[in-house]
Write a protein that holds these residues in place. Sequence first.
Motif, short mmCIF file in Angstrom:
data_model
loop_
_atom_site.label_atom_id
_atom_site.label_comp_id
_atom_site.label_asym_id
_atom_site.label_seq_id
_atom_site.Cartn_x
_atom_site.Cartn_y
_atom_site.Cartn_z
N ALA A 55 0.85 -1.19 0.00
CA ALA A 55 0.00 0.00 0.00
C ALA A 55 0.88 1.24 0.00
O ALA A 55 1.96 1.25 0.61
CB ALA A 55 -0.90 0.00 1.22
N PRO A 56 0.47 2.31 -0.67
CA PRO A 56 1.28 3.53 -0.66
C PRO A 56 1.31 4.13 0.74
O PRO A 56 0.36 4.03 1.50
CB PRO A 56 0.57 4.45 -1.65
N ALA A 57 2.42 4.79 1.07
CA ALA A 57 2.57 5.39 2.40
C ALA A 57 1.67 6.62 2.56
O ALA A 57 1.21 6.92 3.64
CB ALA A 57 4.03 5.77 2.62
N LYS A 58 1.43 7.35 1.47
CA LYS A 58 0.62 8.56 1.53
C LYS A 58 -0.38 8.53 0.38
O LYS A 58 -0.06 8.09 -0.71
CB LYS A 58 1.53 9.78 1.38
N LEU A 59 -1.59 8.98 0.66
CA LEU A 59 -2.60 9.03 -0.38
C LEU A 59 -2.18 10.02 -1.46
O LEU A 59 -1.57 11.05 -1.17
CB LEU A 59 -3.95 9.44 0.21
N GLU A 60 -2.52 9.72 -2.69
CA GLU A 60 -2.15 10.59 -3.80
C GLU A 60 -2.88 11.93 -3.74
O GLU A 60 -2.29 12.97 -3.95
CB GLU A 60 -2.45 9.91 -5.13
N THR A 61 -4.18 11.92 -3.45
CA THR A 61 -4.97 13.13 -3.39
C THR A 61 -5.79 13.11 -2.12
O THR A 61 -6.57 12.19 -1.89
CB THR A 61 -5.93 13.23 -4.59
N SER A 62 -5.61 14.14 -1.27
CA SER A 62 -6.37 14.17 -0.04
C SER A 62 -7.76 14.76 -0.26
O SER A 62 -8.68 14.47 0.48
CB SER A 62 -5.62 14.97 1.03
N PHE A 63 -7.93 15.61 -1.28
CA PHE A 63 -9.24 16.14 -1.63
C PHE A 63 -9.23 16.51 -3.11
O PHE A 63 -8.17 16.72 -3.70
CB PHE A 63 -9.61 17.35 -0.76
N ALA A 64 -10.39 16.59 -3.67
CA ALA A 64 -10.51 16.87 -5.11
C ALA A 64 -10.35 18.35 -5.37
O ALA A 64 -10.81 19.20 -4.60
CB ALA A 64 -11.86 16.40 -5.62
N LYS A 65 -9.69 18.67 -6.46
CA LYS A 65 -9.51 20.06 -6.88
C LYS A 65 -10.14 20.22 -8.26
O LYS A 65 -9.88 19.42 -9.16
CB LYS A 65 -8.03 20.40 -6.97
#
Length: 78
Positions: A55-65
């Motif tokens: 699993a990735p350590a950090k999410l790619e996008t925390s919120f949509a832009k």
Amino acid sequence: MTGDERNKRTKYVMAGVGAIALAAMGAFGTTMAVAPSSGAVPAVNVGETVTKTTAPAKLETSFAKPTVKVELPDGYGN
């Protein structure tokens, strides 16, 4: 022709239409239920495929832009 005679004739006509519709649905249903006769049967794959990933350590996008910026008219949250 009186009302009773007209009602009887209508009932018989509607019964005939219903019988024809029932026969047509039965004929259509039997043609759709027949198995294909090509003789080729696909092989069943009983093996199991496993792909191990981390699993990735950090999410790619925390919120949509939004990709497009617009200017809202007065009264729409300005």
